[in-house]
Design a protein around this motif. Structure first.
Motif, PDB file in Angstrom:
ATOM      1  N   GLU A 162     -65.197 -39.458 -89.072  1.00  0.00           N
ATOM      2  CA  GLU A 162     -65.813 -39.516 -90.397  1.00  0.00           C
ATOM      3  C   GLU A 162     -66.753 -38.332 -90.609  1.00  0.00           C
ATOM      4  OE1 GLU A 162     -65.245 -41.863 -92.669  1.00  0.00           O
ATOM      5  OE2 GLU A 162     -64.302 -43.508 -91.538  1.00  0.00           O
ATOM      6  N   VAL A 211     -72.815 -49.608 -87.285  1.00  0.00           N
ATOM      7  CA  VAL A 211     -71.399 -49.939 -87.134  1.00  0.00           C
ATOM      8  C   VAL A 211     -70.662 -50.006 -88.466  1.00  0.00           C
ATOM      9  CG1 VAL A 211     -71.838 -51.184 -85.004  1.00  0.00           C
ATOM     10  CG2 VAL A 211     -71.835 -52.441 -87.175  1.00  0.00           C
ATOM     11  N   MET A 212     -71.396 -49.872 -89.565  1.00  0.00           N
ATOM     12  CA  MET A 212     -70.739 -49.965 -90.875  1.00  0.00           C
ATOM     13  C   MET A 212     -69.805 -48.780 -91.112  1.00  0.00           C
ATOM     14  SD  MET A 212     -71.952 -52.425 -93.019  1.00  0.00           S
ATOM     15  CE  MET A 212     -73.287 -52.374 -94.167  1.00  0.00           C
ATOM     16  N   GLY A 225     -68.781 -46.277 -88.558  1.00  0.00           N
ATOM     17  CA  GLY A 225     -68.744 -45.659 -87.251  1.00  0.00           C
ATOM     18  C   GLY A 225     -67.628 -44.632 -87.222  1.00  0.00           C
ATOM     19  N   PHE A 244     -64.348 -47.661 -84.237  1.00  0.00           N
ATOM     20  CA  PHE A 244     -64.601 -48.989 -84.797  1.00  0.00           C
ATOM     21  C   PHE A 244     -63.453 -49.929 -84.471  1.00  0.00           C
ATOM     22  CE2 PHE A 244     -61.774 -48.683 -88.505  1.00  0.00           C
ATOM     23  CZ  PHE A 244     -61.599 -47.312 -88.612  1.00  0.00           C
ATOM     24  N   MET A 270     -60.833 -52.789 -85.418  1.00  0.00           N
ATOM     25  CA  MET A 270     -60.138 -53.170 -86.649  1.00  0.00           C
ATOM     26  C   MET A 270     -58.943 -54.039 -86.319  1.00  0.00           C
ATOM     27  SD  MET A 270     -58.627 -50.411 -89.321  1.00  0.00           S
ATOM     28  CE  MET A 270     -56.931 -50.515 -89.706  1.00  0.00           C
ATOM     29  N   VAL A 308     -64.732 -54.730 -96.581  1.00  0.00           N
ATOM     30  CA  VAL A 308     -64.525 -55.343 -95.259  1.00  0.00           C
ATOM     31  C   VAL A 308     -63.052 -55.577 -94.953  1.00  0.00           C
ATOM     32  CG1 VAL A 308     -66.817 -56.394 -95.074  1.00  0.00           C
ATOM     33  CG2 VAL A 308     -64.967 -57.654 -96.216  1.00  0.00           C
ATOM     34  N   GLY A 309     -62.169 -55.225 -95.884  1.00  0.00           N
ATOM     35  CA  GLY A 309     -60.746 -55.377 -95.607  1.00  0.00           C
ATOM     36  C   GLY A 309     -59.924 -54.831 -96.750  1.00  0.00           C
ATOM     37  N   GLN A 310     -58.644 -54.642 -96.472  1.00  0.00           N
ATOM     38  CA  GLN A 310     -57.751 -54.153 -97.515  1.00  0.00           C
ATOM     39  C   GLN A 310     -56.333 -54.605 -97.201  1.00  0.00           C
ATOM     40  OE1 GLN A 310     -57.958 -49.942 -98.410  1.00  0.00           O
ATOM     41  NE2 GLN A 310     -56.830 -50.232-100.327  1.00  0.00           N
ATOM     42  N   GLY A 364     -55.632 -54.656 -93.270  1.00  0.00           N
ATOM     43  CA  GLY A 364     -56.684 -54.389 -92.287  1.00  0.00           C
ATOM     44  C   GLY A 364     -57.965 -55.172 -92.537  1.00  0.00           C
ATOM     45  N   ILE A 365     -58.615 -55.524 -91.443  1.00  0.00           N
ATOM     46  CA  ILE A 365     -59.959 -56.115 -91.514  1.00  0.00           C
ATOM     47  C   ILE A 365     -60.878 -55.280 -90.628  1.00  0.00           C
ATOM     48  CG2 ILE A 365     -61.417 -58.108 -90.906  1.00  0.00           C
ATOM     49  CD1 ILE A 365     -59.174 -59.951 -91.591  1.00  0.00           C
ATOM     50  N   GLY A 366     -62.020 -54.892 -91.146  1.00  0.00           N
ATOM     51  CA  GLY A 366     -62.981 -54.102 -90.373  1.00  0.00           C
ATOM     52  C   GLY A 366     -63.867 -55.017 -89.540  1.00  0.00           C
ATOM     53  N   ARG A 370     -67.308 -53.565 -88.602  1.00  0.00           N
ATOM     54  CA  ARG A 370     -68.114 -53.395 -89.812  1.00  0.00           C
ATOM     55  C   ARG A 370     -68.645 -54.737 -90.310  1.00  0.00           C
ATOM     56  NH1 ARG A 370     -65.890 -50.089 -94.971  1.00  0.00           N
ATOM     57  NH2 ARG A 370     -66.368 -48.336 -93.607  1.00  0.00           N
TER      58      ARG A 370
HETATM   59  P1  ATP Z   1     -63.657 -46.701 -96.207  1.00  0.00           P
HETATM   60  O1  ATP Z   1     -63.256 -46.636 -97.662  1.00  0.00           O
HETATM   61  O2  ATP Z   1     -64.907 -47.474 -95.992  1.00  0.00           O
HETATM   62  O3  ATP Z   1     -63.656 -45.349 -95.555  1.00  0.00           O
HETATM   63  P2  ATP Z   1     -60.951 -47.183 -95.545  1.00  0.00           P
HETATM   64  O4  ATP Z   1     -60.435 -47.603 -96.886  1.00  0.00           O
HETATM   65  O5  ATP Z   1     -60.757 -45.778 -95.139  1.00  0.00           O
HETATM   66  O6  ATP Z   1     -62.528 -47.555 -95.456  1.00  0.00           O
HETATM   67  P3  ATP Z   1     -58.929 -48.809 -94.253  1.00  0.00           P
HETATM   68  O7  ATP Z   1     -57.969 -47.766 -93.838  1.00  0.00           O
HETATM   69  O8  ATP Z   1     -58.618 -49.621 -95.456  1.00  0.00           O
HETATM   70  O9  ATP Z   1     -60.388 -48.148 -94.393  1.00  0.00           O
HETATM   71  O10 ATP Z   1     -59.216 -49.739 -92.956  1.00  0.00           O
HETATM   72  C1  ATP Z   1     -59.354 -51.150 -92.972  1.00  0.00           C
HETATM   73  C2  ATP Z   1     -60.793 -51.588 -92.785  1.00  0.00           C
HETATM   74  O11 ATP Z   1     -61.408 -50.973 -91.656  1.00  0.00           O
HETATM   75  C3  ATP Z   1     -61.710 -51.220 -93.942  1.00  0.00           C
HETATM   76  O12 ATP Z   1     -61.574 -52.146 -95.002  1.00  0.00           O
HETATM   77  C4  ATP Z   1     -63.077 -51.271 -93.296  1.00  0.00           C
HETATM   78  O13 ATP Z   1     -63.584 -52.594 -93.313  1.00  0.00           O
HETATM   79  C5  ATP Z   1     -62.803 -50.846 -91.869  1.00  0.00           C
HETATM   80  N1  ATP Z   1     -63.242 -49.442 -91.658  1.00  0.00           N
HETATM   81  C6  ATP Z   1     -62.674 -48.315 -92.147  1.00  0.00           C
HETATM   82  N2  ATP Z   1     -63.329 -47.209 -91.752  1.00  0.00           N
HETATM   83  C7  ATP Z   1     -64.352 -47.656 -90.983  1.00  0.00           C
HETATM   84  C8  ATP Z   1     -65.395 -46.994 -90.278  1.00  0.00           C
HETATM   85  N3  ATP Z   1     -65.501 -45.677 -90.285  1.00  0.00           N
HETATM   86  N4  ATP Z   1     -66.293 -47.762 -89.579  1.00  0.00           N
HETATM   87  C9  ATP Z   1     -66.187 -49.100 -89.569  1.00  0.00           C
HETATM   88  N5  ATP Z   1     -65.220 -49.773 -90.213  1.00  0.00           N
HETATM   89  C10 ATP Z   1     -64.307 -49.069 -90.914  1.00  0.00           C
END
Ligand code: ATP
Ligand code: MG
Ligand code: MG
Ligand code: MG
Length: 439
Positions: A142, A149-150, A152, A155, A157, A284-286, A318-320, A323
């Motif tokens: 990133e 950890v929000m 990171g 992380f 997943m 927290v998920g998608q 996915g579930i974070g 996070r």
């Molecule tokens: P973000 O928009 O926050 O960068 P993302 O859309 O890139 O997240 P996804 O690829 O959808 O992330 O991954 C599934 C889940 O993993 C996210 O919904 C989030 O909860 C978690 N996640 C993603 N990136 C991180 C991170 N750098 N640290 C912690 N958790 C993460």
């Protein structure tokens, strides 16, 4: 667990690098320790909560009929070159060379690997539908790791992948995931609202993000306040029923709720003004339906009932998990510390001995400890020779739902004190009654 034998490195000072409350409390409560930007060790208390969240995710995934497995963190670059994402992914991907000079990477996600596994072993529609998932560490380099950890870089997943013969079946898998996610977050004591999100370069509009409302959230969200009244609750659901899952999807996604990427001002203005909300949220998920994008690029096909070979319809979800610790604390704390929801608390209750070394007080604490343990509860007994004030502050900081306070004065009258972390209310009662209330 006896605190004298545990490892709980509580910090008195507020660490200056922590900008938001969850990060501050996780550091202060000795849950995590940073190793490098966005990379953390999970100390015993943090690890305990992480495992609880992981278990809830597993239980709810398996309840929905999804199959657990485990893929490695390190991947060969070959599959990513095949899908075309090796170049497309950019600097967020951590690229590594092994001693043979082969291109490797620390997986940011697993679509390529799972598609390869699928194409190697499945060739007939008879093996479908199938949803495989794992809970594994990911790495994304990133640009701005922050908030503990929000965001990171390393992380934890959960990522799941559905394989279906038809688009209709794949959309059922999508709905099924939505239902299982609603259950998962509610068990963690969280309200996570599904919001229409941007599908990015993949196209189509079949993607929802789950957002926990919080001022510190990184996403701007727009919604009809009526969505916050929706609860999945303990209703029974048949995960194989297309109608039932579609019904839940309908119920939870019809009212206006979108992230800024898909926000539509004109549609938003149709929501009655007093119900329009603009706020911030934590993703927290998608869930995602992406059709035949990977199956076509990588040749993941099956023979259909008519004998024709077709690419499978897929989605990823996915579930974070790591996070979520931060999100739960953002949603549930006060100025003294964390307030864990019952479903995820690291210990069920704390026992505070006001006078360690006093024969009667020690014996009463031991008896409580044994009874609670025998009931399958997991107490944390503060048996250190410390001042009462310090013991209370630690218990408030680590946020266990209940505290039982034991001292010589109360014991003379046959009572201990039971305190609820959430309400702060205390009540004196005989030890047996306190146990009953907690159990
Ligand atoms: P973000 O928009 O926050 O960068 P993302 O859309 O890139 O997240 P996804 O690829 O959808 O992330 O991954 C599934 C889940 O993993 C996210 O919904 C989030 O909860 C978690 N996640 C993603 N990136 C991180 C991170 N750098 N640290 C912690 N958790 C993460
Ligand atoms: Mg991201
Ligand atoms: Mg996102
Ligand atoms: Mg996302």
């Amino acid at each position: 667990m006896r605190l004298s034998r545990y490892f709980l490195p509580v910090l008195k000072e507020t660490p200056s690098e922590a900008q938001i409350v969850s990060h501050r409390y996780m550091l202060r409560a000795g849950m995590i320790k940073q190793n490098a930007a966005g990379i953390y060790s999970w100390l015993p208390l943090g690890f305990k909560v992480l495992r609880k969240l992981e278990n809830i995710v597993h239980e709810e995934q398996m309840r929905a009929g999804h199959i657990p497995m485990l893929m490695p963190t390190l991947q060969s670059a070959d599959l990513w070159k095949e899908s075309g994402r090796y170049d497309a992914y950019g600097p967020e991907m951590l690229r590594i060379k092994d001693r043979q000079d082969r291109d490797m990477l620390y997986g940011p996600t697993n679509e390529e690997m799972i598609t390869d596994i699928f194409r190697s072993h499945v060739g007939s529609y008879k093996d479908l539908p199938m949803t495989l998932y794992h809970i594994q560490w990911k790495f994304r380099d990133e640009m701005r790791p922050r908030f503990g950890v929000m965001r990171g870089r390393e992380f934890f997943m959960k990522d799941g992948y559905n394989f279906d013969l038809t688009k209709e079946d794949a959309l059922h898998a999508y709905n099924r995931h939505l239902v299982s996610y609603l259950r998962t977050y509610e068990r963690m004591g969280l309200q996570a609202i599904p919001m229409r999100a941007d599908s990015g370069p993949i196209g189509g509009d079949d993607t929802h993000e789950f957002l926990v409302l919080a001022e510190t959230g990184e996403s701007e969200v727009f919604y009809d306040s009526a969505v916050t009244d929706l609860r999945f609750g303990d209703r029974e659901i048949d995960y194989d029923s297309h109608e039932e899952c579609a019904g839940v999807m309908q119920e939870f996604t019809t009212k206006y709720a979108r992230t800024d990427e898909t926000h539509d001002e004109a549609l938003f203005n149709e929501v009655p003004e007093e119900r329009r909300r603009v706020a911030r949220g934590i993703e927290v998920g998608q869930i995602f339906y992406f059709g035949t994008k990977y199956s076509e690029a990588m040749g993941a096909t099956v023979q259909g009932p008519d004998g024709k070979v077709v690419p499978v319809h897929m989605g990823s979800h996915g579930i974070g998990v790591s996070r979520l610790l931060g999100a739960i604390i953002e949603a549930s704390h006060d100025d003294k510390g964390i307030i864990w929801p019952e479903g995820v608390t690291p210990f069920h209750c704390g026992i505070v001995n006001l006078k360690q070394g006093d024969e009667e007080a020690d014996a009463a604490c031991e008896a409580l400890y044994d009874s609670l343990t025998a009931l399958g509860l997991d107490p944390l007994y503060d048996d250190r020779k410390e001042r009462a004030g310090g013991k209370f502050a630690t218990m408030d900081l680590i946020g266990l739902p209940w505290r039982i306070t034991v001292g010589p004065r109360g014991l003379k009258n046959g009572v201990v004190e039971l305190t609820s972390r959430r309400t702060g209310e205390s009540e004196e009662m005989p030890p047996e009654q306190a146990i009953e209330k907690i159990a």
